[in-house]
Design an enzyme around this catalytic site. Structure first.
Site, short mmCIF file in Angstrom:
data_model
loop_
_atom_site.label_atom_id
_atom_site.label_comp_id
_atom_site.label_asym_id
_atom_site.label_seq_id
_atom_site.Cartn_x
_atom_site.Cartn_y
_atom_site.Cartn_z
N LEU A 598 0.91 -1.11 0.03
CA LEU A 598 -0.01 0.08 -0.16
C LEU A 598 0.92 1.18 -0.07
O LEU A 598 0.35 2.21 -0.57
CB LEU A 598 -0.83 -0.09 1.07
N GLY A 599 1.89 1.22 0.67
CA GLY A 599 2.92 2.18 0.67
C GLY A 599 4.26 2.27 1.34
O GLY A 599 4.26 1.00 1.79
N GLN A 600 5.18 3.18 1.36
CA GLN A 600 6.30 2.95 1.99
C GLN A 600 6.29 4.20 3.03
O GLN A 600 5.77 5.21 2.69
CB GLN A 600 7.57 3.08 1.04
N GLY A 601 7.10 4.05 4.18
CA GLY A 601 7.30 5.01 5.21
C GLY A 601 8.32 4.86 5.74
O GLY A 601 9.32 4.12 5.65
N GLY A 602 8.87 5.88 6.73
CA GLY A 602 9.90 5.95 7.59
C GLY A 602 10.12 4.63 8.37
O GLY A 602 11.23 3.99 8.67
N PHE A 603 8.87 4.10 8.62
CA PHE A 603 9.03 2.80 9.47
C PHE A 603 9.13 1.52 8.78
O PHE A 603 9.98 0.63 9.09
CB PHE A 603 7.58 2.72 10.34
N VAL A 606 4.04 -0.68 4.16
CA VAL A 606 2.84 -1.16 4.63
C VAL A 606 1.88 -2.00 3.50
O VAL A 606 1.97 -1.70 2.18
CB VAL A 606 1.85 0.17 4.64
N LYS A 620 1.72 -2.60 8.96
CA LYS A 620 2.82 -1.72 8.75
C LYS A 620 4.21 -2.76 9.30
O LYS A 620 4.32 -2.66 10.51
CB LYS A 620 2.97 -0.40 9.63
N ASP A 718 4.74 14.90 14.18
CA ASP A 718 4.87 14.82 12.82
C ASP A 718 3.46 14.91 12.02
O ASP A 718 3.13 14.26 11.17
CB ASP A 718 5.28 13.27 12.70
#
Length: 897
Positions: A598-603, A606, A620, A718
């Site tokens: 679904l997506g990418q993040g700093g963690f 997802v 996530k 944030d």
């Protein structure tokens, strides 16, 4: 003419002659007679010490305001502005610096009756700031007027005559950002219901002026000469008019008491000077518009009675001209008999009103008028929340000592609705409370039975408080209740049978975990009770052994503590999290082996997933190369087990298994706001202005919950468009809580950090430079988000040079053209006033100094107002073809169908 019947003067629809005014026995008083009754009077000296009272110089008892409001603080006005003849109410004030809306409740009224309400405001530099405020005044849920204090030592007076629909009425002061509201005195006087016919169930009269003509006195005529305690200002201008007076009492004809001026007022009058050829009296009043009524409607009342015995061949007859419009039937006043001329329907469309009383050709004498009242008209059509709901929520407020913004009407006006409440607003009927969220509110004691009196209640969230006792079965009898959250309390006993039955038939979802002494079925509870004595017999001997063991453990613990073993530092909240834990193997099943990203993040990444019951989730999974680690993971997981709000993304579970860390969230099918604004998905249709406002408002409500409802409060740290997620209905929820920080104590002013963490372009200046966080840091970030919502541009624009969105917007607004900054994809489909208000709000949020930024509570209120402007604009568009107005040559407006 000699004719003065009502029928003869009813022809002009805008003007009515009232004769036949009468007083009830003992109603009218003249000087020297026993004072009329003060029964029903409410007289409040605002800011007076609690339990203090006195009787003023005209024998009206005044009391402290302590029993009428629970907000604000008392202050004395500056002694240098005191005078010997000053009213005692001018020596002190109550001010309201901490709330947007602050209210007095005036009780024990007769529903549907007519009342006069008067508020007095004398600043007297009570705060030592020498700063004159401007604020709004409301009667119940209806706007009354704007109070504009123009002089330090002069009193501003607001007076309204209205029909009060309930057994109490609230007078509310609203902070509009131009100084702290305050009040010196507040009085209520009952009126005869037949008085002032233009004041009715949907229309109130706000006093502009009230004069006793020909009165050469130095003080107003009021109580006891006026039994209703109206203030008639003396008006004498011998350079222009002659004064006439009589010692004889002026009476009213036998009939209905519709309009009435006291005899002492009617015993004086003005007329044209005898040495003047003019047979006219000319008066003029300016009308001051306000932000609610830019073109106020007006009602004028002229009181007349003949005070001279006329010769047989003398005639006093005159016409009344209002803004060049003349009465069709002239009037002849009767000797010592009071009457009144007034317009029953309000005049509209003028900023100034002129009143000319002119003798007719038949008249041998100049015109005469005795008194005058002039009012602007306000709508009182808005109704407050259902009375049973109000009674119940107020009792709940008292029981749990709720502060927040719980003042005034719970649901109305919409932009002042109480934090944590959701209301329905039917087209006919009163607003009803449909949802109550008191989660993390520090509530203690048992669950109030008054929740069951809010019959339209659909959702009740009392989670994570300190509630004790049993769950009342009466909650199961709420017909509309579909969600009940009682998690994280100290409730005991068993789940009531009625609630269990409704959970089993699917009509009600109940959450009751983390209540250690609460049993979910009666059988197990009974077994525990029967086994209690057995446990005592067995437990006592064991207890002795345990005490000895505890001493040994304590010694071992001290040794380990000295060695610095702090593996328990993340233990807080684990008990709450245990029932939400997934294994890594289960996550592989849920995500179909991590198939859909679904997506990418700093963690990390997802993934899309589904639980075994079909619940759509987002998983996530921590990346091995992520800069965020166990600390942020535990912060987010533990925090989300304790906070719950409709505008915060819900945590469903987590995985902590060796090297695998993951968080399982509710799925938000429309992705994040950043992508939605940029049109990342080419199939997306651009968001409308109304959709953007809703998203901004809901995001602000989520942040307000973190700042105000949590104890201690949280700073998100944030806030950005990519951390605002949207569900299928485009409802917004704030996400990504890994960087969130809590205050150590409720009264802390800031949080100090050792490093700056966040996203470039959204960081508040004081955080980036001084490493100090508070709620205003989130407000700054939200201001950037709001500018993105309005403009469609990113926080940092990379072109020939790096430009921050605040600088970009301010530069383009210097010319006063809002279209320079608004996202063109909205195709100008918006209320321009609402957009201006939103832009102004965003820039205030992004002020460099934290003290100049609003609170999130204020942000929520202002966004609600923007949304209300948009709704009104939409309503006006829908009604645009229902009729067209035109002006004829005489200035009259006619409706063309």
């Amino acid at each position: 003419m000699g004719r003065s019947s009502l029928e003869e003067l009813s022809a002009p629809p805008w003007l009515t002659l009232l004769l036949g005014l009468a007083a009830a026995a003992g109603m009218l008083q003249v000087r020297g007679q026993r004072a009329p009754s003060v029964e029903g009077f409410i007289s409040i000296d605002c800011g007076l010490d609690e339990k203090t009272s006195y009787v003023d110089v005209i024998q009206i008892p005044y009391t402290s305001d302590a029993g009428f409001t629970d907000a604000g603080s008392n202050h004395n006005t500056s002694a240098k502005y005191w005078t010997t003849r000053m009213s005692q109410t001018h020596r002190n004030v109550r001010s309201f610096p901490d709330t947007v809306r602050s209210c007095y409740t005036l009780p024990s009224l007769v529903p549907g009756s007519k009342y006069l309400v008067r508020a007095t405001f004398r600043y007297g530099d009570y705060d030592g700031l020498d700063s004159l405020p401007v604020f709004d005044l409301y009667l119940g849920v209806n706007f009354w007027q704007t109070v504009n204090v123009t002089e330090v030592d002069m009193a501003e007076i607001a007076e309204v005559i209205a029909v009060i629909p309930d057994d109490s009425v609230q007078v509310c002061l609203v902070n509009v950002g131009s100084g702290t509201p305050f009040i010196s005195a507040l009085v209520l006087r009952p009126l005869e219901n037949s008085l002032y016919p233009p004041a009715n169930a949907t229309q109130g009269l706000v006093l502009i002026d009230r004069y006793s003509f020909g009165d050469t006195g130095k003080v107003p005529i009021s109580y006891p000469d006026d039994p209703y305690d109206r203030n008639w200002l003396p008006f004498s201008y011998p350079e222009e008019w002659s004064d006439i007076s009589t010692a004889e009492k002026v009476k009213d004809n036998i009939g209905n008491l519709s309009l009435h001026a006291p005899s002492v007022v009617m015993q004086t009058a003005i007329t044209s000077r005898k040495d003047s050829d003019s047979k006219t009296i000319q008066l003029a009043w300016d009308i001051e518009p306000n932000h609610v009524y830019p073109v106020p409607g007006c009602i004028a009342i002229l009181y007349a009675a003949e005070l001279e015995i006329l010769a047989s061949d003398d005639v006093r007859e005159y016409d009344l001209i209002i803004n060049d419009k003349r009465t069709k039937v002239p009037y002849r006043p009767k000797y010592l008999i009071a009457a009144a001329l007034y317009n029953n329907e309000p005049h509209h469309g003028f900023s100034q009103y002129s009143f000319t009383v002119i003798a007719t050709a038949n008249s041998t004498l100049p015109p005469m008028i005795n008194a005058f009242e002039f009012f602007s008209v306000i709508s009182t059509a808005n109704v407050g929340t259902d009375s049973q709901d109000v009674s119940a929520i107020n009792k709940i407020k008292v029981k749990y000592q709720v502060k927040k913004n719980w003042m005034g009407d719970p649901c109305a006006p919409k932009n002042f609705s109480w934090n944590g409440l959701t209301c329905s607003y039917p087209t006919s009927g009163r607003p009803r409370i449909t949802s109550i969220n008191m989660s993390n509110g520090g509530l203690s004691g048992d669950i109030s039975s008054f929740f069951a009196d809010i019959k339209d209640l659909q959702y009740l969230d009392l989670s994570y408080n300190k509630l004790t006792g049993s769950i009342p079965n009466a909650l199961s009898e709420l017909p509309s209740l579909v969600g009940l959250d009682l998690m994280g309390n100290q409730l005991n006993g068993s789940i009531p049978a009625g609630l269990l039955k409704r959970t089993q038939d699917g009509s009600l979802a109940v959450r009751y975990g983390n209540n250690p002494n609460l049993c979910s079925d009666n059988g197990s509870c009974q077994t525990k009770k029967n086994n209690y004595m057995l446990a005592v017999y067995i437990g006592v001997p064991i207890f002795v052994v345990l005490v000895i063991g505890a001493l040994v453990v304590l010694l071992m613990f001290r040794v380990r503590k000295k060695k610095g073993l702090a593996r328990g530092s993340h233990g807080h909240g684990r008990q709450q999290m245990e029932n939400r834990q997934f294994t890594y193997k289960q996550l592989k099943v849920i995500t179909d082996n991590f198939k859909v990203v679904l997506g990418q993040g700093g963690f990390g990444t997802v993934y899309d997933g589904f639980l075994h019951d079909g619940t759509h989730v987002a998983v996530k999974l921590l990346s091995q190369s992520s800069n965020q680690g166990i600390e942020e993971f535990m912060t987010e997981a533990q925090t989300l087990t304790k906070i719950h709000h409709k505008n915060l993304v819900s945590l469903i579970g987590y995985c902590k298994e060796e090297k695998y860390l993951a968080l399982v969230y509710e799925h938000m099918s429309e992705g994040n706001l950043e992508d939605k604004l940029r049109g990342k998905n080419c199939t997306d249709v651009s968001l409308t202005w109304r959709q953007r406002l809703h998203i901004a408002l809901e995001s602000a409500q989520g942040l307000e919950y973190l700042h105000k409802a949590c104890s201690p409060p949280f700073v998100h740290r944030d806030v950005k468009t990519s951390n605002i997620l949207l569900n299928a209905n485009l409802e917004a929820k704030v996400a990504d809580f890994g960087l969130m920080k809590a205050f150590n104590h409720d009264n802390d002013t800031h949080i100090s950090t050792v490093r700056v963490i966040g996203t470039r372009g959204y960081l508040a200046p004081e955080y980036a430079t001084a490493l100090q966080l508070n709620e205003k840091s989130d407000v700054y970030s939200f201001g950037i988000v709001l500018l993105e919502v309005i403009t469609g541009h990113p926080a940092i624009q990379q072109s020939e040079e790096v430009v921050h969105i605040v600088q970009w917007a301010r530069l383009r607004l210097t010319g006063g053209n809002i279209e320079e900054v608004v996202d063109t994809r909205m195709q100008a489909d918006y209320n321009i006033n609402g957009v201006w208000k939103a832009v102004d709000l965003a820039l205030k949020c992004a002020e460099h100094a934290p003290g100049q930024r609003p609170t999130m509570t204020n942000v929520v209120a202002q966004l609600q107002h923007c949304l209300e402007l948009e709704r009104e604009d939409h309503t006006n568009d829908n009604n645009a073809n229902s009729g067209f107005y035109m002006k004829d040559d005489n200035g009259d407006r006619g409706l063309l169908m």
